[in-house]
Design a protein around this motif. Sequence first.
Motif, PDB file in Angstrom:
ATOM      1  N   PHE A 162      -3.182 -14.840 -11.083  1.00 55.53           N
ATOM      2  CA  PHE A 162      -2.793 -15.102 -12.467  1.00 55.53           C
ATOM      3  C   PHE A 162      -4.001 -15.359 -13.370  1.00 55.53           C
ATOM      4  O   PHE A 162      -3.921 -16.168 -14.295  1.00 55.53           O
ATOM      5  N   PHE A 163      -5.103 -14.645 -13.124  1.00 60.16           N
ATOM      6  CA  PHE A 163      -6.280 -14.788 -13.983  1.00 60.16           C
ATOM      7  C   PHE A 163      -5.864 -14.415 -15.408  1.00 60.16           C
ATOM      8  O   PHE A 163      -5.377 -13.305 -15.653  1.00 60.16           O
ATOM      9  N   PRO A 164      -6.067 -15.317 -16.373  1.00 59.69           N
ATOM     10  CA  PRO A 164      -5.497 -15.092 -17.707  1.00 59.69           C
ATOM     11  C   PRO A 164      -6.262 -14.101 -18.592  1.00 59.69           C
ATOM     12  O   PRO A 164      -5.671 -13.506 -19.487  1.00 59.69           O
ATOM     13  N   ASP A 165      -7.548 -13.925 -18.363  1.00 59.32           N
ATOM     14  CA  ASP A 165      -8.357 -13.132 -19.295  1.00 59.32           C
ATOM     15  C   ASP A 165      -8.409 -11.657 -18.885  1.00 59.32           C
ATOM     16  O   ASP A 165      -9.480 -11.106 -18.645  1.00 59.32           O
ATOM     17  N   LEU A 166      -7.235 -11.046 -18.795  1.00 58.32           N
ATOM     18  CA  LEU A 166      -7.123  -9.625 -18.472  1.00 58.32           C
ATOM     19  C   LEU A 166      -6.184  -8.986 -19.493  1.00 58.32           C
ATOM     20  O   LEU A 166      -5.294  -9.656 -20.021  1.00 58.32           O
ATOM     21  N   PRO A 167      -6.325  -7.696 -19.743  1.00 54.08           N
ATOM     22  CA  PRO A 167      -5.448  -7.038 -20.713  1.00 54.08           C
ATOM     23  C   PRO A 167      -3.977  -7.123 -20.298  1.00 54.08           C
ATOM     24  O   PRO A 167      -3.659  -7.164 -19.096  1.00 54.08           O
ATOM     25  N   PRO A 168      -3.069  -7.121 -21.272  1.00 47.94           N
ATOM     26  CA  PRO A 168      -1.633  -7.200 -20.954  1.00 47.94           C
ATOM     27  C   PRO A 168      -1.158  -6.120 -19.983  1.00 47.94           C
ATOM     28  O   PRO A 168      -0.310  -6.400 -19.127  1.00 47.94           O
ATOM     29  N   ALA A 169      -1.695  -4.917 -20.063  1.00 47.99           N
ATOM     30  CA  ALA A 169      -1.267  -3.848 -19.141  1.00 47.99           C
ATOM     31  C   ALA A 169      -1.609  -4.215 -17.698  1.00 47.99           C
ATOM     32  O   ALA A 169      -0.818  -3.957 -16.782  1.00 47.99           O
ATOM     33  N   VAL A 170      -2.758  -4.817 -17.471  1.00 53.16           N
ATOM     34  CA  VAL A 170      -3.159  -5.246 -16.128  1.00 53.16           C
ATOM     35  C   VAL A 170      -2.230  -6.372 -15.667  1.00 53.16           C
ATOM     36  O   VAL A 170      -1.775  -6.376 -14.515  1.00 53.16           O
ATOM     37  N   GLN A 171      -1.948  -7.321 -16.556  1.00 56.31           N
ATOM     38  CA  GLN A 171      -1.041  -8.420 -16.214  1.00 56.31           C
ATOM     39  C   GLN A 171       0.327  -7.873 -15.811  1.00 56.31           C
ATOM     40  O   GLN A 171       0.910  -8.318 -14.816  1.00 56.31           O
ATOM     41  N   ARG A 172       0.837  -6.880 -16.563  1.00 55.62           N
ATOM     42  CA  ARG A 172       2.133  -6.279 -16.232  1.00 55.62           C
ATOM     43  C   ARG A 172       2.095  -5.622 -14.859  1.00 55.62           C
ATOM     44  O   ARG A 172       3.033  -5.764 -14.072  1.00 55.62           O
ATOM     45  N   ASN A 173       1.015  -4.897 -14.571  1.00 51.50           N
ATOM     46  CA  ASN A 173       0.903  -4.215 -13.278  1.00 51.50           C
ATOM     47  C   ASN A 173       0.890  -5.218 -12.123  1.00 51.50           C
ATOM     48  O   ASN A 173       1.557  -5.015 -11.101  1.00 51.50           O
ATOM     49  N   ARG A 174       0.140  -6.298 -12.291  1.00 51.38           N
ATOM     50  CA  ARG A 174       0.097  -7.327 -11.236  1.00 51.38           C
ATOM     51  C   ARG A 174       1.464  -7.990 -11.064  1.00 51.38           C
ATOM     52  O   ARG A 174       1.901  -8.241  -9.947  1.00 51.38           O
ATOM     53  N   LEU A 175       2.114  -8.267 -12.196  1.00 50.01           N
ATOM     54  CA  LEU A 175       3.436  -8.891 -12.126  1.00 50.01           C
ATOM     55  C   LEU A 175       4.468  -7.946 -11.524  1.00 50.01           C
ATOM     56  O   LEU A 175       5.382  -8.381 -10.815  1.00 50.01           O
ATOM     57  N   LEU A 176       4.326  -6.657 -11.771  1.00 50.19           N
ATOM     58  CA  LEU A 176       5.222  -5.673 -11.171  1.00 50.19           C
ATOM     59  C   LEU A 176       5.060  -5.664  -9.647  1.00 50.19           C
ATOM     60  O   LEU A 176       6.049  -5.700  -8.908  1.00 50.19           O
ATOM     61  N   LEU A 177       3.817  -5.634  -9.181  1.00 53.06           N
ATOM     62  CA  LEU A 177       3.568  -5.701  -7.738  1.00 53.06           C
ATOM     63  C   LEU A 177       4.109  -7.013  -7.165  1.00 53.06           C
ATOM     64  O   LEU A 177       4.778  -7.020  -6.122  1.00 53.06           O
ATOM     65  N   LEU A 178       3.859  -8.096  -7.866  1.00 54.64           N
ATOM     66  CA  LEU A 178       4.347  -9.404  -7.424  1.00 54.64           C
ATOM     67  C   LEU A 178       5.878  -9.399  -7.300  1.00 54.64           C
ATOM     68  O   LEU A 178       6.424  -9.845  -6.289  1.00 54.64           O
ATOM     69  N   GLY A 179       6.550  -8.880  -8.299  1.00 55.07           N
ATOM     70  CA  GLY A 179       8.014  -8.848  -8.265  1.00 55.07           C
ATOM     71  C   GLY A 179       8.546  -8.012  -7.117  1.00 55.07           C
ATOM     72  O   GLY A 179       9.510  -8.411  -6.437  1.00 55.07           O
ATOM     73  N   ILE A 180       7.929  -6.870  -6.883  1.00 53.76           N
ATOM     74  CA  ILE A 180       8.341  -6.002  -5.771  1.00 53.76           C
ATOM     75  C   ILE A 180       8.154  -6.729  -4.445  1.00 53.76           C
ATOM     76  O   ILE A 180       9.052  -6.754  -3.598  1.00 53.76           O
TER      77      ILE A 180
END
Length: 186
Positions: free
Chosen positions: A131-149
């Motif tokens: 959950f590193f906060p200083d990343l672009p929103p698209a990267v955050q979405r991709n990480r959260l998508l992997l996390l959710g899966i």
Amino acid sequence: MNSSPLVNVDAEALKIEIDLIYAGADNLAGKPIYKDARCLLHRDAEICLRLASRLAHQAGLSLRVFDAYRPPYAQLLLWEALPNPEYVRDPKLGSHHSRGVAVDLTLLDGEGQPLDMGTGFDDMREQSHQFFPDLPPAVQRNRLLLLGIMLGAGFQHIASEWWHYELPDAENYPLIDDHSIRPARD
């Protein structure tokens, strides 16, 4: 009779890619660690990986596995390369990879290209934290998508690596020293 709880991960059956990073030299140890690139997981983890693959496909994506079961000798080599318990588990404690219940992976888009996760695999910096906060929103979405899966498939995450997932209560699984996975020779 084979009493090992490890099973081969069948990339074709699971509709995933397998790219075992430690079978080549482009890894944090800077040398091949595995002589043969067999992707193994504990039966319980393989069942969850099957579900993760189905969930990814429902989203028009697929999985690429970087590492799964890791023999204890390999954990020792990684510890020697980076003796930092935030990123590499001390072999004396036993890696969850060496229990066969951890998997390192990423998501691929419909064309087979990896989604941007902000860092590469085994990038042992704070930017790789889940959950590193200083990343672009698209990267955050991709990480959260992997996390959710992965959460939906029964895995849990760790804080320091966006690519690492393991079964809950991983400590309850015994360490496995599968001698059929031999070290690569220098």
